[in-house]
Design an enzyme around this catalytic site. Sequence first.
Site, mmCIF file in Angstrom:
data_model
loop_
_atom_site.group_PDB
_atom_site.id
_atom_site.type_symbol
_atom_site.label_atom_id
_atom_site.label_comp_id
_atom_site.label_asym_id
_atom_site.label_seq_id
_atom_site.Cartn_x
_atom_site.Cartn_y
_atom_site.Cartn_z
ATOM 1 N N GLU A 230 0.820 -1.221 0.000
ATOM 2 C CA GLU A 230 0.000 0.000 0.000
ATOM 3 C C GLU A 230 0.852 1.269 0.000
ATOM 4 O O GLU A 230 0.779 2.086 0.918
ATOM 5 C CB GLU A 230 -0.968 -0.041 1.181
ATOM 6 C CG GLU A 230 -1.919 -1.229 1.103
ATOM 7 C CD GLU A 230 -2.833 -1.385 2.319
ATOM 8 O OE1 GLU A 230 -2.791 -0.531 3.225
ATOM 9 O OE2 GLU A 230 -3.585 -2.364 2.355
ATOM 10 N N HIS A 307 -10.390 -6.038 -2.414
ATOM 11 C CA HIS A 307 -11.461 -5.754 -1.448
ATOM 12 C C HIS A 307 -12.554 -4.992 -2.194
ATOM 13 O O HIS A 307 -12.482 -3.773 -2.365
ATOM 14 C CB HIS A 307 -10.910 -4.961 -0.273
ATOM 15 C CG HIS A 307 -9.862 -5.705 0.494
ATOM 16 N ND1 HIS A 307 -10.135 -6.868 1.174
ATOM 17 C CD2 HIS A 307 -8.532 -5.462 0.655
ATOM 18 C CE1 HIS A 307 -9.025 -7.314 1.745
ATOM 19 N NE2 HIS A 307 -8.040 -6.487 1.443
ATOM 20 N N GLU A 335 -6.071 -10.743 -1.538
ATOM 21 C CA GLU A 335 -6.876 -10.506 -0.334
ATOM 22 C C GLU A 335 -8.362 -10.388 -0.694
ATOM 23 O O GLU A 335 -9.073 -9.532 -0.184
ATOM 24 C CB GLU A 335 -6.411 -9.231 0.378
ATOM 25 C CG GLU A 335 -4.943 -9.223 0.758
ATOM 26 C CD GLU A 335 -4.510 -7.974 1.504
ATOM 27 O OE1 GLU A 335 -5.395 -7.258 2.037
ATOM 28 O OE2 GLU A 335 -3.291 -7.711 1.566
ATOM 29 N N ASP A 337 -12.203 -10.268 -1.083
ATOM 30 C CA ASP A 337 -13.517 -10.399 -0.475
ATOM 31 C C ASP A 337 -14.444 -9.407 -1.175
ATOM 32 O O ASP A 337 -13.994 -8.408 -1.732
ATOM 33 C CB ASP A 337 -13.514 -10.189 1.051
ATOM 34 C CG ASP A 337 -12.760 -8.948 1.512
ATOM 35 O OD1 ASP A 337 -12.779 -7.911 0.805
ATOM 36 O OD2 ASP A 337 -12.145 -8.991 2.596
#
Length: 415
Positions: A230, A307, A335, A337
């Site tokens: 990030e 995400h 990651e 979802d």
Amino acid sequence: MARLTGFASLLALIPFAAAQVAEWGQCGGIGWTGGTTCVSGTVCTVLNPYYSQCLPPTSSATTTTGGGSPTTTSGSSGPTSTATTGLNAAAKAAGKLYFGSATDNPELSDAPYVSILSDTKQFGIITPGNSMKWDATEPSRGTFSFSGGDQIYNFAKANGQMVRGHTTVWYSQLPSWVTSGNFDNATLISIMQNHVTNVISHYKGGIDNSKGKEILMTIMILDAWDVCNEVFNDDGTWRTSVFYNTIGPSFVPLAFQAARAADPNAKLYINDYNIEGSGAKSTAMYNLVKSLKAQGVPIDGIGIQGHLIVGSVPSTIQANIEQFTSLGVEVAITELDIRMTLPATDALLAQQKKDYQTVISACNAVEKCIGVTIWDYTDKYSWIPNTFSGQGAALPWDANLVKKPAYDGIVAGFA
């Protein structure tokens, strides 16, 4: 990813501590000091050790009332999965390296959860959610602790699963000695390099030829590392951090060089969110990796976190993955979802199924998109409700470890 117990979120909720908690509000969890009594018609439902939420009594999730002992409510009548293929089996049949899940140390005491997580038909790689981050591994300068990371590492390797290291250099979850040390450029570079070297070296594998024959070293082997995490804002500018503010953009190549020196064999990734589709942030990532490759910096892959929001999956995912891989690096969705505004409805679950299929199909269509990891596999331990108020149900298993339609979407995406 952010830790589940965010201090800012806690402060925001403290003023409501004395009142009954509204529907969808937080009512418990490790470190929670707010209200524990839900308004009439809702029950305090334990979604994970860090977060309980006031929900209508329509699922069989673990619940409490007034902070008491866990109980169980009635089962959900919503749609469920019909697929019988394991997700990792489906990914490997499609030519991918793995389908995996994140996990965290408290969850390993949940036997039904562990039974599914251990199944290599479902998961071929495991990512420790928090226990390899800086605050866990070097809480004070020069003092390293690997107990949490080792527990998850040993769990995965005992199952024959790969492990993804997450993460060595990130602006968040830093101990105060790093963020408030007022170190000059040279000192912070040394601190960062020392951290990267020690953490990655702890999980390094290799061959010892010192006795004239090959002897497999009895040290740990990690398969991939999120070296930097990030580094950009959503507009494509550099994110403010102690590393960027003190060292400048060169902290990224310096971290990767230290990582490669520490383990010549691990795949080294840069990882970020909101780079799933085309846009300013994905362009910034493309340009950075292109520059790193031109400089000879050892970078092997780009991690697309994933995400996402139900009904809002970018249409340019496949094109964006193809653009990234054109740089000569591999891509992994790291990651994944896909959250929704609660309560979950049949229509939202059906859209979520389509959205998971869209994402998986995009990776499946690009040869150098090598695998997918979901950010834990069950809503029981999802980070979403604690971070996005009123949202959740983001994963392919519900809080009762029952497979949802999203599971079928993943299988279909690999077909």
